[in-house]
Each structure stands twice: as C-alpha cells, then as structure tokens.
Write a protein that holds these residues in place. Structure first.
Motif, PDB file in Angstrom:
ATOM      1  N   ALA A 260       0.752  -1.133   0.011  1.00  0.00           N
ATOM      2  CA  ALA A 260       0.041   0.040   0.045  1.00  0.00           C
ATOM      3  C   ALA A 260       0.902   1.495  -0.168  1.00  0.00           C
ATOM      4  O   ALA A 260       0.452   2.360  -0.629  1.00  0.00           O
ATOM      5  N   LEU A 261       1.979   1.182   0.514  1.00  0.00           N
ATOM      6  CA  LEU A 261       2.652   2.466   0.628  1.00  0.00           C
ATOM      7  C   LEU A 261       3.216   2.931  -0.718  1.00  0.00           C
ATOM      8  O   LEU A 261       3.324   4.079  -0.855  1.00  0.00           O
ATOM      9  N   ALA A 262       3.010   2.140  -1.816  1.00  0.00           N
ATOM     10  CA  ALA A 262       3.298   2.633  -3.119  1.00  0.00           C
ATOM     11  C   ALA A 262       2.314   3.621  -3.621  1.00  0.00           C
ATOM     12  O   ALA A 262       2.328   4.166  -4.757  1.00  0.00           O
ATOM     13  N   TYR A 263       1.197   3.396  -3.178  1.00  0.00           N
ATOM     14  CA  TYR A 263      -0.119   3.940  -3.810  1.00  0.00           C
ATOM     15  C   TYR A 263      -0.491   5.387  -2.779  1.00  0.00           C
ATOM     16  O   TYR A 263      -1.548   5.431  -2.130  1.00  0.00           O
ATOM     17  N   THR A 264       0.726   6.349  -3.136  1.00  0.00           N
ATOM     18  CA  THR A 264       0.302   7.620  -2.592  1.00  0.00           C
ATOM     19  C   THR A 264      -0.852   8.219  -3.224  1.00  0.00           C
ATOM     20  O   THR A 264      -1.234   7.747  -4.360  1.00  0.00           O
ATOM     21  N   PRO A 265      -1.528   9.316  -2.811  1.00  0.00           N
ATOM     22  CA  PRO A 265      -2.458   9.865  -3.389  1.00  0.00           C
ATOM     23  C   PRO A 265      -2.266  10.338  -4.723  1.00  0.00           C
ATOM     24  O   PRO A 265      -3.150  10.281  -5.497  1.00  0.00           O
ATOM     25  N   SER A 266      -1.055  10.880  -5.071  1.00  0.00           N
ATOM     26  CA  SER A 266      -0.836  11.177  -6.394  1.00  0.00           C
ATOM     27  C   SER A 266      -0.695  10.102  -7.352  1.00  0.00           C
ATOM     28  O   SER A 266      -1.127  10.088  -8.503  1.00  0.00           O
ATOM     29  N   ILE A 267       0.008   9.033  -7.024  1.00  0.00           N
ATOM     30  CA  ILE A 267      -0.132   7.815  -7.606  1.00  0.00           C
ATOM     31  C   ILE A 267      -1.691   7.140  -7.834  1.00  0.00           C
ATOM     32  O   ILE A 267      -2.158   6.718  -8.968  1.00  0.00           O
ATOM     33  N   THR A 268      -2.333   7.151  -6.854  1.00  0.00           N
ATOM     34  CA  THR A 268      -3.629   6.820  -6.994  1.00  0.00           C
ATOM     35  C   THR A 268      -4.465   7.533  -7.887  1.00  0.00           C
ATOM     36  O   THR A 268      -5.564   7.044  -8.848  1.00  0.00           O
ATOM     37  N   ALA A 269      -4.451   8.871  -7.705  1.00  0.00           N
ATOM     38  CA  ALA A 269      -5.214  10.018  -8.630  1.00  0.00           C
ATOM     39  C   ALA A 269      -4.741   9.424 -10.173  1.00  0.00           C
ATOM     40  O   ALA A 269      -5.581   9.789 -11.151  1.00  0.00           O
ATOM     41  N   LYS A 270      -3.645   9.278 -10.348  1.00  0.00           N
ATOM     42  CA  LYS A 270      -3.103   9.062 -11.875  1.00  0.00           C
ATOM     43  C   LYS A 270      -3.744   8.015 -12.328  1.00  0.00           C
ATOM     44  O   LYS A 270      -4.396   8.022 -13.457  1.00  0.00           O
ATOM     45  N   TRP A 271      -3.944   6.890 -11.565  1.00  0.00           N
ATOM     46  CA  TRP A 271      -4.697   5.712 -12.018  1.00  0.00           C
ATOM     47  C   TRP A 271      -6.207   5.848 -12.286  1.00  0.00           C
ATOM     48  O   TRP A 271      -6.855   5.378 -13.105  1.00  0.00           O
ATOM     49  N   THR A 272      -6.765   6.302 -11.062  1.00  0.00           N
ATOM     50  CA  THR A 272      -8.156   6.263 -11.077  1.00  0.00           C
ATOM     51  C   THR A 272      -8.963   7.515 -11.608  1.00  0.00           C
ATOM     52  O   THR A 272     -10.231   7.393 -11.975  1.00  0.00           O
ATOM     53  N   GLY A 273      -8.328   8.544 -11.718  1.00  0.00           N
ATOM     54  CA  GLY A 273      -8.854   9.606 -12.366  1.00  0.00           C
ATOM     55  C   GLY A 273      -9.473  10.606 -11.284  1.00  0.00           C
ATOM     56  O   GLY A 273      -9.832  11.574 -11.772  1.00  0.00           O
ATOM     57  N   LEU A 274      -9.452  10.244 -10.066  1.00  0.00           N
ATOM     58  CA  LEU A 274      -9.862  11.020  -8.944  1.00  0.00           C
ATOM     59  C   LEU A 274      -8.823  12.163  -8.437  1.00  0.00           C
ATOM     60  O   LEU A 274      -7.698  12.064  -9.050  1.00  0.00           O
ATOM     61  N   SER A 275      -9.210  13.253  -7.805  1.00  0.00           N
ATOM     62  CA  SER A 275      -8.294  14.056  -7.469  1.00  0.00           C
ATOM     63  C   SER A 275      -7.417  13.425  -6.260  1.00  0.00           C
ATOM     64  O   SER A 275      -8.065  12.754  -5.524  1.00  0.00           O
ATOM     65  N   GLU A 276      -6.311  14.127  -5.926  1.00  0.00           N
ATOM     66  CA  GLU A 276      -5.765  13.531  -4.417  1.00  0.00           C
ATOM     67  C   GLU A 276      -6.661  14.150  -3.518  1.00  0.00           C
ATOM     68  O   GLU A 276      -6.632  13.277  -2.452  1.00  0.00           O
ATOM     69  N   GLU A 277      -7.343  15.263  -3.578  1.00  0.00           N
ATOM     70  CA  GLU A 277      -8.168  15.702  -2.463  1.00  0.00           C
ATOM     71  C   GLU A 277      -9.357  14.814  -2.203  1.00  0.00           C
ATOM     72  O   GLU A 277      -9.691  14.523  -1.141  1.00  0.00           O
ATOM     73  N   GLU A 278      -9.893  14.074  -3.327  1.00  0.00           N
ATOM     74  CA  GLU A 278     -11.040  13.389  -3.113  1.00  0.00           C
ATOM     75  C   GLU A 278     -10.440  12.112  -2.442  1.00  0.00           C
ATOM     76  O   GLU A 278     -11.228  11.410  -1.664  1.00  0.00           O
ATOM     77  N   ILE A 279      -9.153  11.435  -2.879  1.00  0.00           N
ATOM     78  CA  ILE A 279      -8.682  10.281  -2.177  1.00  0.00           C
ATOM     79  C   ILE A 279      -8.526  10.633  -0.819  1.00  0.00           C
ATOM     80  O   ILE A 279      -8.851   9.609   0.215  1.00  0.00           O
ATOM     81  N   LEU A 280      -7.992  11.556  -0.457  1.00  0.00           N
ATOM     82  CA  LEU A 280      -7.686  12.045   0.880  1.00  0.00           C
ATOM     83  C   LEU A 280      -8.881  12.203   1.644  1.00  0.00           C
ATOM     84  O   LEU A 280      -8.963  11.533   2.922  1.00  0.00           O
ATOM     85  N   SER A 281      -9.852  12.678   1.068  1.00  0.00           N
ATOM     86  CA  SER A 281     -11.193  12.992   2.014  1.00  0.00           C
ATOM     87  C   SER A 281     -11.894  11.645   2.181  1.00  0.00           C
ATOM     88  O   SER A 281     -12.440  11.530   3.210  1.00  0.00           O
ATOM     89  N   LEU A 282     -11.981  10.849   1.182  1.00  0.00           N
ATOM     90  CA  LEU A 282     -12.690   9.564   1.236  1.00  0.00           C
ATOM     91  C   LEU A 282     -12.015   8.700   2.391  1.00  0.00           C
ATOM     92  O   LEU A 282     -12.608   8.184   3.239  1.00  0.00           O
ATOM     93  N   ALA A 283     -10.660   8.728   2.214  1.00  0.00           N
ATOM     94  CA  ALA A 283      -9.908   7.882   3.235  1.00  0.00           C
ATOM     95  C   ALA A 283     -10.246   8.141   4.645  1.00  0.00           C
ATOM     96  O   ALA A 283     -10.283   7.652   5.409  1.00  0.00           O
ATOM     97  N   ARG A 284     -10.048   9.536   4.820  1.00  0.00           N
ATOM     98  CA  ARG A 284     -10.292   9.993   6.044  1.00  0.00           C
ATOM     99  C   ARG A 284     -11.638   9.933   6.573  1.00  0.00           C
ATOM    100  O   ARG A 284     -11.995   9.633   7.743  1.00  0.00           O
ATOM    101  N   LEU A 285     -12.519  10.144   5.978  1.00  0.00           N
ATOM    102  CA  LEU A 285     -14.139   9.900   6.294  1.00  0.00           C
ATOM    103  C   LEU A 285     -14.293   8.482   6.507  1.00  0.00           C
ATOM    104  O   LEU A 285     -14.913   8.199   7.308  1.00  0.00           O
TER     105      LEU A 285
END
Length: 674
Positions: A260-285
């Motif tokens: 999981a450490l390899a899937y930073t918000p920026s890397i995850t955003a690149k693959w999924t098309g979501l923004s980094e903020e969306e990924i961070l917000s969802l994880a925190r929620l």
C-alpha cells in the motif's frame, strides 16, 4: 355470480439479491395483481415495477404453452406443435444415439439462474445430467470472480446482515447500481441517512444510484484495486487503523502495508482519475467514521482484474476494525449463511466419471466450435445464451451447426430458440413448488403453486424427473416429489418444515458463525496475506494490475451494465417495460462524440475485432471520457437492426474464479453511414 378474490403468498424468482416476498391477487383463479408482502421483515411490501408486470408475463400472448419441433432452417423460428411424448421420444433417441457414438460427455447442459428456486435451478436437473454422465458446466458468468476474491480475504461469502445497515454512519456503495438492482438496500440506506449517515457511491458511470448519493466518486473502469490500495495508504500513514483488531484477527499486515505504501494519493489519482483531495477525503471519512459499511457490487468484478479488486476492498473493514460493530463491515454476498448440503441436493455421486470434461459457460462459443471434443447435444434452461454469453459471433456460429441437437426449455421464443431443434414450454414460478434463498438477506422462503401449470408447461423439476424415467434411471433420487425434496433440504439444516410452511419464511444463520468470531480462512483470520493464493500462483497480497487494450484502434472501454427495466434478457419482450426503457442507447462522452461527429439520437455502429452492433447515441457526461456505456440486454430486433451487445465482449476469463470479463471490452464507435 360474484367474483371470487383470493390473496396468495409468493416469492420473486428473479436473479436479484432482494428475493422479495410477494402477495398475489387472484380473481376466479387467474392472477390479476402482484404486490409486496408487507409482513416480510426485509422486503416489507416494497417491490420493483418489473415484478408488478408478472401477470402480463404469465399470460402473455407469446408464451410457449406446447412443445415445438423445428421445421425450417436454424435461425428461422419455424416450428410446429408436437406432443410431449413425441418430444421425449426425440430427445431420448438423440441422447442414446450420441452416447453410443460419442460418449455422454458430448451432451452439455447450459443453465444459470433465470429461476432462483433451488429445486428448479440446481436440483433435479443436476441429478439428471450427473446420472446421464454429461459434461460439467462451470457456472461462472455472474459473481464468481468477486466471490473468490472475497473468500481469499474473509474465508466465506458472508458479510453484514443487511438489516443492521440502518445503524451504519457511512455507507460506501462500490460498483453497485443499487437503485436498479438492490432496491431494499437503498431503503435501508435511506433509513440510515435519516439517522445521520452519509451515502457515498464509487462507480464508473453516473447512474441512478450515483445521482441519489450524497457524494459520487467517478473512477476509471478497472482501477478499483488501485483506489482500495490508495485508501489503505492514507489509513496506514495517518494511523486511522485499528491496531488491536489487526493484531488479534488478521495476518499479513506488514506485507499489505508494504504494498500500500506505493499507492500515494498522487499515484492513486493518476490511475483512478480522482483528485488527490478526493482520495484523501474519502480515506479520512472512512477511517474516522464508525460504524462504516461497504456494499460491494457485481460491476467491478467483470473486469479481468475484478477478483483482486474485490479482495482488496474486502481488506478495508478489517483495517479499521469494523467487523463485529453493529452496522459495520462489508457485504459482497451472503450465500455462505445458507448451510445447504449441496451434495445431497445435486447428487454428483450419480456421475460415473467425476473427471468428465468441464466447460466454462463464458466460453460456450469456443466449446461449440471445438471439433476435437465435439458437443453434439446442448440442453438450455434458465438461460438465454444467444443473448447473455460473450463473443456472440462464435456462440451463434456454434448454435447454427447442423450436427448440434439443441433443446430449449423456456417461457418464450427467445433468441436462443432460433437455433433450437426442440422447444419445451416451461412453467413460471407461480406454477411450481420451490425453495428460495437470498444472496443478500438471510431469509429462506417457501413457495407453493399459486396457479396450475398453463397449457402443457412443465417445471424443470418435472421435466428432468420424467426424462430420467424415460432414460431408465431408477435411482431413489428421481422418485421424490417436490415437497419431499424441500422437506429433506430444510430438515437437513435444522429447520422445522411445518413452521416454514405456515409462515412462508424463516431467518437462518444470523446468530452463528459471524465475523469476527469466525473467519473460515486457512489461518482462521482475515488474510491480508494469503499463502493459499501464493501456492495457486496468484499475488499473496492485494495488487493492482492495469487493464490494457489489446489493439490501439479500439480506444473506448465499453461498460455493459444492467438497465432499470429488464433483468439481463428477462422482460426484454414486455411492451410496457420496453416503452419505459426507450431503446438501446450507447452513452458516450461529449469530447469523444465531437471527435467522431456524433450527436444524441444519431445511429452509431459500435465495433471491435469480434463484431459490431447498431445503437442510438446518447451524448452525456454521465460517462467518462474514453468510455462508452450501454445498459441492458435487448433482444434482437430485425426491424431496427439492433443486436446483442455481447457480440463485442470476449470469452476471456477473470483473474480468479474463472469469471466473465464483460467490462474489459474495447471498442470504436462511428456514426452510421446514411
């Protein structure tokens, strides 16, 4: 003389998680209305409008009521009426001739869950084909990839009791168009919302469920595992995990953490098309809300990496310690709560060759065209492979073989019947005994006949019992009645039959063998790391494998999800539902449409290396750029020249569970030449 009106209890037989309890109004012995049973603890009188059309379907003018024999060429729908004795004589003679010449493995049953009743979907039919010595059918067209992925993590296809989801404070609906396919989960979510819950939908298409949610996250198709790993990254890095639960109930956390450490918000955003903020917000929620619940749908598992995607998502509730909290956890399916003795029901011991040839139903086209191990008899029931099976060019080429004897048992002359030699009239569920379980809620339901068989229709149970007699099978397994078989099934799992018959339903499995008290994995814990997967040649921890198009000339990923009015190809000939659905449409993003000169309502040709189909365009931002979406399986329409969308899908199998890859399909779209 006054009309005699009666109300009779029934159950919806459709392949839908809700398994609704019904009340049927009869007037002078004829069904006039279908409503929900308000006394059922889950479905509570609410049913979808499709089910309200059951009377129209039951008495439809085009319903098959007598056996038919083909008189013209295959594909012409030329039939004449024959008697059941003539039909049985023809079938038995063909069976015996094929067995003598080619062996019994040259006979293949093809079925799925057009009727979800245990007796009529996996009871007498299985006993018959086992005794016959036929080839085995690997029935993996629907949920097998995701089910296997969930089992690798959790050990069983069990999740939260959906009745508890009214207590959830966060509900993630992931890859599930629940408004169209799981209505009562939506009702529970609405109740949870009244209590303060937030509803988040993760999907590739802005469908009805996405529009209903509080927050919709639209991700690129096939990137669900990347998002799950990206959420894990944030949860771990920000210490939003339950270390006590992880230490007590899981294995492999360090290995998962490393991945999981390899899937930073920026890397995850690149693959999924979501923004980094969306990924961070969802994880925190997710990490900060308890209890949280994830409803895992069927959609994401229909990619070539779909099994691993479900496995990855299934790790999330254990990371945050949601299991065992009322309203917390996840649900992919709950079939594991029903402890039926499938061996006793299906009797595989009757098969004299347990190593007989096994054919995956997703690869029917290849099987029918394989001359090295030829299929000479195809027996179709509870399914419509000329619409639902992938790679239709090959499927229909196989069905057109002159040397293939095909029998279809159905309610209507479906597209598959075009290729049949014998068509047999099937009863509707209103005309049968049966036993129904849900793969979502935890209630077992008994069904007794509401009306007599119409015309000369026979149930699957009766059909295969009578065929067994004509084949000379004298085993006790073929001498039971429907009610006797039901009694045997329920009493074997400790249910009082008389109580079930009186009430119509009974809840099972709720008190025993629930998470986290019981994880039936090899380690008896949630397996972030699976030694079993490693031995089977699969990555032992969740990973993300991108989906790549096979050929660059087909740049659009086609998603062929369900529509709101049909269930697969069922109801595809009901005029009122066809009118509501409109017509077969291809949804395409405005940017992709502009590049191709396409406008809404233009007729377009969708094509790839396997085939082409004609559809009406709907230019919309509900789908992502680079994707195309079609909802529903429409029957072939020669007048409008509409074809099955499965002419485009491949016979490729998913990463696990030998499941279908309907959604990992790449196409090009062009405006139809005038």
């Amino acid at each position: 003389m006054e009309d005699k009106v009666t109300m009779v209890r029934s159950v919806c037989p459709l392949d839908c998680p809700d398994a609704c309890s019904l009340m049927v109004e009869k007037r002078n012995g004829r069904i006039v209305k279908v409503e929900g049973n308000k006394d059922h603890p889950v479905t509570k009188g609410v049913i979808c409008h499709k089910v309200r059309k059951f009377p129209e379907r039951t008495y439809h003018k085009e319903r098959i009521l007598y056996p038919l024999k083909r008189t013209g060429k295959k594909g012409t729908m030329a039939f004449q009426r024959i008697s059941w004795e003539e039909a049985y004589d023809e079938i038995v003679t063909r069976f015996q001739r094929v067995i003598q010449t080619y062996g019994s493995e040259a006979i293949l049953p093809y079925s799925f869950y057009g009727n979800m009743g245990i007796l009529n979907s996996e009871g007498m039919d299985r006993r018959f084909f086992h005794k016959l010595g036929a080839s085995f059918l690997d029935r993996t067209i629907c949920n097998s990839a995701g089910a296997q992925g969930f089992r690798y993590t959790m050990g069983a296809n069990k999740g939260i009791d959906p009745e508890e989801t009214i207590y959830s404070k966060l509900i993630l609906i992931w890859g599930c168009n629940a408004v169209s396919t799981n209505l009562h989960q939506v009702l529970y979510a609405n109740e949870a919302k009244k209590r303060g819950a937030k509803i988040v939908v993760i999907d590739t298409h802005r469908n009805r469920t996405a529009k209903w949610a509080d927050w919709f996250l639209q991700i690129r198709p096939g990137t669900d595992a990347a998002l799950a790993l990206g959420l894990m990254h944030v949860l771990i890095q920000e210490n939003l995990i339950d270390t006590d639960f992880i230490q007590k109930y899981t294995i492999g956390f360090e290995e998962l953490k490393k991945e999981a450490l390899a899937y930073t918000p920026s890397i995850t955003a690149k693959w999924t098309g979501l923004s980094e903020e969306e990924i961070l917000s969802l994880a925190r929620l997710y990490g900060q809300t308890t209890p949280s619940f994830i409803r895992i749908g069927n959609g994401l598992q229909h990619h070539e990496n779909g099994g691993m995607a479900v496995r990855a998502i299934a790790c999330l509730p254990a990371l945050t310690g949601q299991w065992g909290i009322r309203g917390g956890g996840a649900l992919k399916g709950n079939s594991g709560f029903f402890p039926f003795h499938r061996y006793k029901i299906q009797r595989p011991d009757l098969h004299q060759n347990p190593r007989a040839y096994t054919i995956n139903m997703n690869q029917l086209g290849n099987a029918l065209l394989d001359r090295s191990r030829p299929i000479k008899v195809l027996f179709v029931y509870n399914s419509n492979p000329a619409q639902v099976a992938p790679d239709q060019q090959k499927v229909r080429a196989g069905l057109l073989r002159d040397d293939l004897f095909t029998v279809v048992h159905d309610h209507f002359l479906t597209d598959t019947c075009r290729y049949a030699d014998i068509v047999l009239p099937a009863t509707t569920h209103f005309e049968n005994w049966d036993l129904y379980k849900s793969y979502w809620h935890l209630y077992l339901q008994l069904h007794e006949p509401v009306i007599p068989p119409q015309g000369e229709a026979k149930s699957n149970f009766t059909l295969f019992k009578e065929l067994a007699e004509r084949m000379g099978f004298d085993d006790v397994a073929f001498r039971v009645t429907e009610e006797e078989m039901i009694k045997e099934i329920v009493e074997d799992i400790g249910i009082d039959y008389d109580e079930l018959k009186k009430k119509g339903y009974v809840k099972i499995g709720a008190a025993n063998n629930t998470f986290p008290q019981y994880f039936p994995t090899p380690s008896k814990k949630v397996e972030f790391y699976s030694e079993r997967m490693k031995k089977e040649g699969l990555p032992p921890v969740p990973v993300f494998t991108p989906i790549q198009p096979m050929e660059k000339k087909f740049p659009l990923m086609l998603i062929s999800g369900p529509n709101h009015q049909f269930l697969n190809s069922t109801f595809g000939n009901i005029a009122a539902l066809k009118k509501l659905e409109g017509k077969p449409r291809l949804q395409i993003h405005p940017k992709d449409a502009i590049q191709r000169g396409i406008k809404t309502d233009d007729m377009v040709i969708v094509y790839n290396q396997r085939g082409r189909c004609r559809l009406s365009a709907n230019v919309t931002e509900d789908c992502l750029e680079g994707t195309a979406v079609i909802q529903g399986l429409w029957w072939d329409d020669e007048q409008s020249r509409f074809q099955s969308v499965n002419v485009l899908t491949s016979q490729q199998l998913a990463d696990m569970g030998r499941g279908a890859c309907f959604f990992s399909t790449f196409v090009e779209v062009q405006k139809e030449s005038q």
